[in-house]
Design a protein around this motif. Structure first.
Motif, PDB file in Angstrom:
ATOM      1  N   GLY A 183     -15.152 -24.185   8.919  1.00  0.00           N
ATOM      2  CA  GLY A 183     -15.060 -25.633   8.901  1.00  0.00           C
ATOM      3  C   GLY A 183     -13.676 -26.126   9.281  1.00  0.00           C
ATOM      4  N   GLU A 184     -13.380 -27.368   8.919  1.00  0.00           N
ATOM      5  CA  GLU A 184     -12.095 -27.975   9.251  1.00  0.00           C
ATOM      6  C   GLU A 184     -10.956 -27.162   8.640  1.00  0.00           C
ATOM      7  N   MET A 185      -9.936 -26.892   9.445  1.00  0.00           N
ATOM      8  CA  MET A 185      -8.846 -26.024   9.001  1.00  0.00           C
ATOM      9  C   MET A 185      -8.021 -26.695   7.908  1.00  0.00           C
ATOM     10  N   GLN A 243      -0.412 -24.939   5.273  1.00  0.00           N
ATOM     11  CA  GLN A 243      -1.425 -25.843   4.759  1.00  0.00           C
ATOM     12  C   GLN A 243      -1.559 -27.036   5.698  1.00  0.00           C
ATOM     13  N   VAL A 244      -2.784 -27.407   5.974  1.00  0.00           N
ATOM     14  CA  VAL A 244      -3.057 -28.467   6.936  1.00  0.00           C
ATOM     15  C   VAL A 244      -3.922 -29.541   6.292  1.00  0.00           C
ATOM     16  N   LYS A 245      -3.472 -30.788   6.384  1.00  0.00           N
ATOM     17  CA  LYS A 245      -4.245 -31.913   5.878  1.00  0.00           C
ATOM     18  C   LYS A 245      -4.461 -32.886   7.026  1.00  0.00           C
ATOM     19  N   GLN A 246      -5.720 -33.215   7.281  1.00  0.00           N
ATOM     20  CA  GLN A 246      -6.061 -34.101   8.387  1.00  0.00           C
ATOM     21  C   GLN A 246      -6.773 -35.346   7.847  1.00  0.00           C
ATOM     22  N   ASP A 247      -6.394 -36.491   8.364  1.00  0.00           N
ATOM     23  CA  ASP A 247      -7.094 -37.731   8.039  1.00  0.00           C
ATOM     24  C   ASP A 247      -7.043 -38.652   9.250  1.00  0.00           C
ATOM     25  N   SER A 248      -7.461 -39.874   9.078  1.00  0.00           N
ATOM     26  CA  SER A 248      -7.554 -40.806  10.197  1.00  0.00           C
ATOM     27  C   SER A 248      -6.191 -41.177  10.771  1.00  0.00           C
ATOM     28  N   ARG A 249      -5.121 -40.957  10.013  1.00  0.00           N
ATOM     29  CA  ARG A 249      -3.779 -41.314  10.480  1.00  0.00           C
ATOM     30  C   ARG A 249      -3.118 -40.210  11.290  1.00  0.00           C
ATOM     31  N   GLY A 250      -3.483 -38.953  11.016  1.00  0.00           N
ATOM     32  CA  GLY A 250      -2.854 -37.857  11.728  1.00  0.00           C
ATOM     33  C   GLY A 250      -3.014 -36.534  10.998  1.00  0.00           C
ATOM     34  N   ILE A 251      -2.116 -35.609  11.295  1.00  0.00           N
ATOM     35  CA  ILE A 251      -2.182 -34.258  10.734  1.00  0.00           C
ATOM     36  C   ILE A 251      -0.848 -33.914  10.072  1.00  0.00           C
ATOM     37  N   LEU A 252      -0.906 -33.418   8.853  1.00  0.00           N
ATOM     38  CA  LEU A 252       0.275 -32.986   8.123  1.00  0.00           C
ATOM     39  C   LEU A 252       0.228 -31.478   7.934  1.00  0.00           C
ATOM     40  N   ILE A 253       1.287 -30.790   8.321  1.00  0.00           N
ATOM     41  CA  ILE A 253       1.389 -29.342   8.150  1.00  0.00           C
ATOM     42  C   ILE A 253       2.558 -29.056   7.215  1.00  0.00           C
ATOM     43  N   HIS A 254       2.295 -28.339   6.146  1.00  0.00           N
ATOM     44  CA  HIS A 254       3.366 -28.021   5.203  1.00  0.00           C
ATOM     45  C   HIS A 254       3.103 -26.657   4.562  1.00  0.00           C
ATOM     46  N   GLN A 255       4.050 -26.169   3.786  1.00  0.00           N
ATOM     47  CA  GLN A 255       3.940 -24.876   3.115  1.00  0.00           C
ATOM     48  C   GLN A 255       4.241 -25.038   1.626  1.00  0.00           C
ATOM     49  N   LEU A 267       5.581 -31.175   8.459  1.00  0.00           N
ATOM     50  CA  LEU A 267       5.548 -31.778   9.792  1.00  0.00           C
ATOM     51  C   LEU A 267       4.385 -32.765   9.870  1.00  0.00           C
ATOM     52  N   TRP A 268       4.684 -33.995  10.260  1.00  0.00           N
ATOM     53  CA  TRP A 268       3.681 -35.054  10.303  1.00  0.00           C
ATOM     54  C   TRP A 268       3.446 -35.462  11.756  1.00  0.00           C
ATOM     55  N   TYR A 269       2.214 -35.276  12.231  1.00  0.00           N
ATOM     56  CA  TYR A 269       1.846 -35.618  13.601  1.00  0.00           C
ATOM     57  C   TYR A 269       0.896 -36.820  13.562  1.00  0.00           C
ATOM     58  N   LEU A 270       1.364 -37.961  14.062  1.00  0.00           N
ATOM     59  CA  LEU A 270       0.542 -39.160  14.074  1.00  0.00           C
ATOM     60  C   LEU A 270      -0.550 -39.068  15.136  1.00  0.00           C
ATOM     61  N   ARG A 271      -1.693 -39.592  14.814  1.00  0.00           N
ATOM     62  CA  ARG A 271      -2.818 -39.594  15.753  1.00  0.00           C
ATOM     63  C   ARG A 271      -2.660 -40.721  16.768  1.00  0.00           C
ATOM     64  N   ASP A 272      -3.006 -40.445  18.026  1.00  0.00           N
ATOM     65  CA  ASP A 272      -2.998 -41.456  19.094  1.00  0.00           C
ATOM     66  C   ASP A 272      -1.661 -42.172  19.224  1.00  0.00           C
ATOM     67  N   SER A 273      -0.576 -41.400  19.226  1.00  0.00           N
ATOM     68  CA  SER A 273       0.749 -41.996  19.376  1.00  0.00           C
ATOM     69  C   SER A 273       1.449 -41.422  20.598  1.00  0.00           C
ATOM     70  N   ASN A 274       2.199 -42.266  21.275  1.00  0.00           N
ATOM     71  CA  ASN A 274       3.001 -41.797  22.396  1.00  0.00           C
ATOM     72  C   ASN A 274       4.312 -41.221  21.887  1.00  0.00           C
ATOM     73  N   PHE A 275       4.657 -40.040  22.362  1.00  0.00           N
ATOM     74  CA  PHE A 275       5.878 -39.387  21.922  1.00  0.00           C
ATOM     75  C   PHE A 275       6.856 -39.264  23.091  1.00  0.00           C
ATOM     76  N   ASP A 276       8.124 -39.461  22.789  1.00  0.00           N
ATOM     77  CA  ASP A 276       9.182 -39.309  23.779  1.00  0.00           C
ATOM     78  C   ASP A 276       9.977 -38.037  23.471  1.00  0.00           C
ATOM     79  N   LEU A 277      10.373 -37.336  24.512  1.00  0.00           N
ATOM     80  CA  LEU A 277      11.136 -36.111  24.349  1.00  0.00           C
ATOM     81  C   LEU A 277      12.617 -36.398  24.540  1.00  0.00           C
TER      82      LEU A 277
END
Length: 244
Positions: A42-44, A51-63, A160-170
């Motif tokens: 199922g969902e990771m 540890q990975v938590k996913q919701d409508s706002r984005g994905i959070l990866i932590h330990q 690490l917090w990755y926002l969903r549907d966001s434009n990122f600049d390098l």
């Protein structure tokens, strides 16, 4: 498949995959089950200690669980939290006249912290810095490493917090320190690449203000320790990457 994409990562017998299309993900799952003996979990939520938590706002990866485990392993569960992972002064050196400590303990602590840097960029610089003294650790080095654990005690759920549907600049940064190495006076240089969400402006090397208040770690030369610790304090006050 058309405009949709699917990404898969394989580590020994573990596979994680994701797609821009739910149907494509289901098709990939069906094909893999048909060709190989495997089951879908199922969902990771956990992968190689991450540890990975996913919701409508984005994905959070932590330990967070790993942090709890290492704090217990090295008996820091009741330690007083530190504001930053390293002190501005005094500068850490090889300390040739210092009292030696258990090399196995020091290496074990550094190794545990190294694995944690996969999601904790706030300790990346200091852990790599102290890893240089594993061959002949002294009491001053051990004391400095213990401070990292006390720092983690107060911030076990950063990640690490990755926002969903966001434009990122390098953004790319580089710096150099001429003749600044304490031991041999060699020059050092460093670079860093960072993704931030629609950065409005770049203030200085210790912080990048954005809509999400994301931060950036300063380069590693000794002269930037003050900038580094200032950034950590700012990061903590923003509380930008807590686990939910």
């Amino acid at each position: 498949m058309g405009k949709d994409q699917i990404l898969a990562q394989i580590y020994v017998d573990d596979i994680i995959f994701g797609s821009t299309s739910e149907e494509l993900s289901k098709e990939f799952e069906r094909v893999m089950k048909k060709k190989f003996e495997m089951c879908a979990l199922g969902e990771m939520t956990l992968f190689l200690g991450l540890q990975v938590k996913q919701d409508s706002r984005g994905i959070l990866i932590h330990q967070g669980k790993y942090v709890d485990d290492v704090l217990e392993k090295f008996k820091f569960t009741d330690a007083k939290p530190a504001e930053t992972p390293m002190a501005e002064r005094p500068l850490l050196t090889e300390d040739a006249e210092g009292s030696p400590v258990d090399q196995r303990l020091y290496r074990s602590m550094i190794g545990s912290l190294m694995y944690l840097t996969a999601s904790r960029l706030d300790i990346m610089f200091v852990v790599c810095n102290y890893a240089r003294y594993q061959a002949n650790p002294k009491n001053s080095h051990l004391t400095a490493v213990k401070r990292i654990f006390r720092y983690l005690k107060g911030r076990t759920r950063f990640g690490l917090w990755y926002l969903r549907d966001s434009n990122f600049d390098l953004f790319a940064f580089s710096d150099s320190n001429f003749g600044g190495t304490d031991k041999d006076k060699k020059s050092t240089s460093a670079g860093c690449f960072v993704f931030v969400k629609r950065a409005r402006e770049v203030m200085d090397l210790k912080f990048i203000p954005t809509h999400s208040q994301a931060g950036y770690l300063a380069p590693p030369p000794e002269k930037h320790k003050k900038i580094y610790t200032s950034f950590i304090k700012g990061l903590n006050s923003c509380r930008i990457v807590h686990a939910l």
